[in-house]
Write a protein that holds these residues in place. Structure first.
Motif, PDB file in Angstrom:
ATOM      1  N   VAL A 159     -18.836 -57.074  49.113  1.00 21.32           N
ATOM      2  CA  VAL A 159     -18.114 -57.746  48.034  1.00 21.32           C
ATOM      3  C   VAL A 159     -17.956 -59.235  48.303  1.00 21.32           C
ATOM      4  CG1 VAL A 159     -16.878 -55.655  47.371  1.00 21.32           C
ATOM      5  CG2 VAL A 159     -15.849 -57.206  49.048  1.00 21.32           C
ATOM      6  N   THR A 160     -18.419 -59.691  49.464  1.00 19.98           N
ATOM      7  CA  THR A 160     -18.388 -61.122  49.790  1.00 19.98           C
ATOM      8  C   THR A 160     -19.802 -61.690  49.734  1.00 19.98           C
ATOM      9  OG1 THR A 160     -18.650 -60.705  52.161  1.00 19.98           O
ATOM     10  CG2 THR A 160     -16.411 -60.767  51.314  1.00 19.98           C
ATOM     11  N   ASN A 161     -19.876 -63.003  49.779  1.00 21.02           N
ATOM     12  CA  ASN A 161     -21.190 -63.660  49.835  1.00 21.02           C
ATOM     13  C   ASN A 161     -21.634 -63.931  51.266  1.00 21.02           C
ATOM     14  OD1 ASN A 161     -21.531 -63.869  47.003  1.00 21.02           O
ATOM     15  ND2 ASN A 161     -20.115 -65.608  46.966  1.00 21.02           N
ATOM     16  N   GLU A 162     -20.657 -64.074  52.194  1.00 20.63           N
ATOM     17  CA  GLU A 162     -21.002 -64.423  53.571  1.00 20.63           C
ATOM     18  C   GLU A 162     -20.181 -63.679  54.625  1.00 20.63           C
ATOM     19  OE1 GLU A 162     -20.714 -68.619  54.125  1.00 20.63           O
ATOM     20  OE2 GLU A 162     -21.926 -69.113  52.366  1.00 20.63           O
ATOM     21  N   PHE A 163     -18.869 -63.588  54.425  1.00 20.18           N
ATOM     22  CA  PHE A 163     -17.977 -63.150  55.499  1.00 20.18           C
ATOM     23  C   PHE A 163     -18.309 -61.763  56.044  1.00 20.18           C
ATOM     24  CE2 PHE A 163     -14.184 -60.725  56.731  1.00 20.18           C
ATOM     25  CZ  PHE A 163     -13.818 -61.440  57.871  1.00 20.18           C
ATOM     26  N   LEU A 164     -18.290 -60.739  55.198  1.00 17.51           N
ATOM     27  CA  LEU A 164     -18.546 -59.382  55.672  1.00 17.51           C
ATOM     28  C   LEU A 164     -19.973 -59.236  56.185  1.00 17.51           C
ATOM     29  CD1 LEU A 164     -16.683 -57.303  52.935  1.00 17.51           C
ATOM     30  CD2 LEU A 164     -16.009 -57.571  55.327  1.00 17.51           C
ATOM     31  N   GLN A 165     -20.905 -59.955  55.586  1.00 17.63           N
ATOM     32  CA  GLN A 165     -22.304 -59.898  56.022  1.00 17.63           C
ATOM     33  C   GLN A 165     -22.453 -60.375  57.470  1.00 17.63           C
ATOM     34  OE1 GLN A 165     -21.210 -60.757  53.033  1.00 17.63           O
ATOM     35  NE2 GLN A 165     -22.808 -60.758  51.473  1.00 17.63           N
ATOM     36  N   LYS A 166     -21.708 -61.412  57.824  1.00 16.68           N
ATOM     37  CA  LYS A 166     -21.798 -61.946  59.183  1.00 16.68           C
ATOM     38  C   LYS A 166     -21.104 -61.032  60.188  1.00 16.68           C
ATOM     39  CE  LYS A 166     -22.136 -66.822  57.833  1.00 16.68           C
ATOM     40  NZ  LYS A 166     -21.472 -68.155  57.875  1.00 16.68           N
ATOM     41  N   ARG A 167     -19.973 -60.452  59.792  1.00 19.61           N
ATOM     42  CA  ARG A 167     -19.212 -59.618  60.721  1.00 19.61           C
ATOM     43  C   ARG A 167     -19.798 -58.218  60.857  1.00 19.61           C
ATOM     44  NH1 ARG A 167     -12.707 -59.996  61.080  1.00 19.61           N
ATOM     45  NH2 ARG A 167     -13.367 -62.075  61.750  1.00 19.61           N
ATOM     46  N   TYR A 168     -20.402 -57.707  59.778  1.00 14.08           N
ATOM     47  CA  TYR A 168     -20.973 -56.353  59.785  1.00 14.08           C
ATOM     48  C   TYR A 168     -22.395 -56.407  59.219  1.00 14.08           C
ATOM     49  CZ  TYR A 168     -16.010 -55.368  60.266  1.00 14.08           C
ATOM     50  OH  TYR A 168     -14.695 -55.370  60.692  1.00 14.08           O
ATOM     51  N   PRO A 169     -23.327 -56.975  59.965  1.00 16.94           N
ATOM     52  CA  PRO A 169     -24.688 -57.164  59.449  1.00 16.94           C
ATOM     53  C   PRO A 169     -25.451 -55.851  59.296  1.00 16.94           C
ATOM     54  CG  PRO A 169     -24.575 -57.755  61.767  1.00 16.94           C
ATOM     55  CD  PRO A 169     -23.166 -57.494  61.331  1.00 16.94           C
ATOM     56  N   THR A 170     -26.431 -55.873  58.415  1.00 10.16           N
ATOM     57  CA  THR A 170     -27.289 -54.713  58.200  1.00 10.16           C
ATOM     58  C   THR A 170     -28.750 -55.141  58.277  1.00 10.16           C
ATOM     59  OG1 THR A 170     -27.783 -52.866  56.717  1.00 10.16           O
ATOM     60  CG2 THR A 170     -27.368 -54.993  55.693  1.00 10.16           C
ATOM     61  N   VAL A 171     -29.612 -54.191  58.583  1.00  7.12           N
ATOM     62  CA  VAL A 171     -31.052 -54.445  58.528  1.00  7.12           C
ATOM     63  C   VAL A 171     -31.646 -53.799  57.279  1.00  7.12           C
ATOM     64  CG1 VAL A 171     -31.304 -54.681  61.007  1.00  7.12           C
ATOM     65  CG2 VAL A 171     -31.533 -52.417  59.974  1.00  7.12           C
ATOM     66  N   GLY A 172     -30.783 -53.118  56.507  1.00  3.73           N
ATOM     67  CA  GLY A 172     -31.237 -52.472  55.285  1.00  3.73           C
ATOM     68  C   GLY A 172     -31.298 -53.442  54.116  1.00  3.73           C
TER      69      GLY A 172
END
Length: 391
Positions: free
Chosen positions: A161-174
């Motif tokens: 639901v974020t543009n950056e924050f959650l992506q950086k803290r909980y990254p995915t390879v999917g």
């Protein structure tokens, strides 16, 4: 194609009708795009003192026979819950975990064990949510942080639901995308003009109204920092600030703080009100303050911005993605809130922030986000269908 949603959200069955809170109803409506929706949810009847209003029917998006009620898990799901999840996962083509939620996180491993794709719908940070509460939850925070890191890393698909924050803290390879879960209808006519008029007509000495929309019984929402800021401002001679706390939950701890500080005439506990009433109240507010220590991308901030409200927010999660960095304060910083409020006594700054926030909020209107979400969901459906669905 059959889809299983695993979540700690509540639904309530009354006769043949299924009811849920409006924010979760929106989630179900969107996910129904992917395929026939099944869900493992929590039973509303087991929840004490609910603060959400269960007034939206969801029969259009999910059938009663496709609902399975499971118990909330805290340390690890019970054997019964795991057996239920295993059974339901075998019956579907795709598993969606509404994370963070322990049942949904465990479902990731069970899905891959069963050879099914897993889609993580990441709506908040479990570390922030647990670490900023009591000692028991602090103990759980590292474990849940690592578990969610694992879940997102091994997810086939992820929506943040974020543009950056959650992506950086909980990254995915999917395959992933960042799309807010805000439900904001297009409503531009006259809003900005009315706000500017409201600012210009404000008289010296008249009350400066602040507001926060958040649960009142959750410590990490941070209303206490604004209350403490008002005490400091009062000691400095500024007694014209009034703070409106909108939201449900037990407010006794906040009330005790207010009386301890002796500023009860400046604090107004609004309680739980309807969405329409929230917007009406926001139009009479001067500054929106969001001091939360845990968020995904806060809907309440976007909604305030859509009413052209100047905003102050903590440096938490995706709040800095929304609010002008000049009006972001460090977490738990009472002095930071004081300084920003004093800066906003300038009408030119208020107008500048009103214009800026109003335009920024347009990015989160439904007609824009729905297109992005539909494209992503249809790509998931096509991917699963190309692999062949279960019989």
């Amino acid at each position: 194609m059959k889809v299983l949603l695993v979540t700690d959200q509540y639904l309530n069955i009354e006769g043949d009708q299924i009811f849920g809170p409006s924010n979760f109803t929106s989630v179900l409506k969107r996910l129904a795009i992917i395929g026939e929706l099944h869900a493992c949810v929590l039973d509303f009847k087991t929840k004490k003192n609910p603060i959400q209003i269960f007034n939206d029917q969801v029969n259009e998006y999910i059938k009663k026979e496709n609902l399975t009620f499971i118990n909330k898990s805290y340390i690890w799901p019970s054997r019964k819950t795991i057996r239920t999840l295993e059974k339901k996962i075998k019956q579907v083509d795709l598993v969606i975990g509404y994370v963070p939620a322990l049942n949904a996180e465990v479902a990731e491993r069970l899905a891959h064990k069963a050879g099914k794709k897993y889609f993580a719908l990441m709506v908040a940070c479990p570390w922030d949510g647990l670490w900023n509460q009591d000692w028991k939850r602090k103990i759980a925070a590292p474990y849940r942080f690592l578990l969610n890191r694992y879940v997102l890393r091994h997810s086939d698909y992820a929506l943040y639901v974020t543009n950056e924050f959650l992506q950086k803290r909980y990254p995915t390879v999917g395959n992933s995308v960042g799309i807010s879960n805000v439900v904001l209808l297009e409503n531009h006519v006259g809003v900005l003009d009315a706000r500017i008029q409201h600012i210009m007509e404000g008289q010296k000495g008249s009350p400066i109204k602040l507001a926060t929309t958040a649960m009142l019984n959750v410590k990490y929402k941070g209303q206490r920092f604004v209350i403490q800021a008002l005490k400091k401002l009062k000691d400095m001679g500024y007694t014209d600030y009034h703070y409106y706390l909108i939201g449900g939950g037990d407010d006794s701890n906040l009330r005790k703080l207010v009386y301890k500080l002796g500023i009860q005439d400046q604090i107004h506990f609004v309680g739980k009100i309807t969405h329409e009433e929230v917007f009406k109240l926001l139009d009479d507010i001067d500054i929106y303050v969001h001091p939360s220590l845990q968020e995904g991308l806060p809907r309440s901030v976007v909604e305030a911005m859509s009413r052209a409200l100047p905003c102050i927010g903590a440096r938490t999660a995706a709040i800095p993605e929304l609010i002008d960095d000049e009006f972001i304060v460090e977490r738990k910083s009472v002095n930071g809130i004081v300084n920003k409020l004093l800066k906003m006594r300038n009408k030119d700054i208020l107008i500048e922030q009103a214009q800026r926030n109003f335009e920024e909020a347009k990015k989160y209107e439904c007609h824009i986000l729905d297109v992005k979400r539909r494209i992503f969901y249809e790509s998931i459906r096509q991917d699963i269908e190309n692999q062949g669905t279960i019989q």
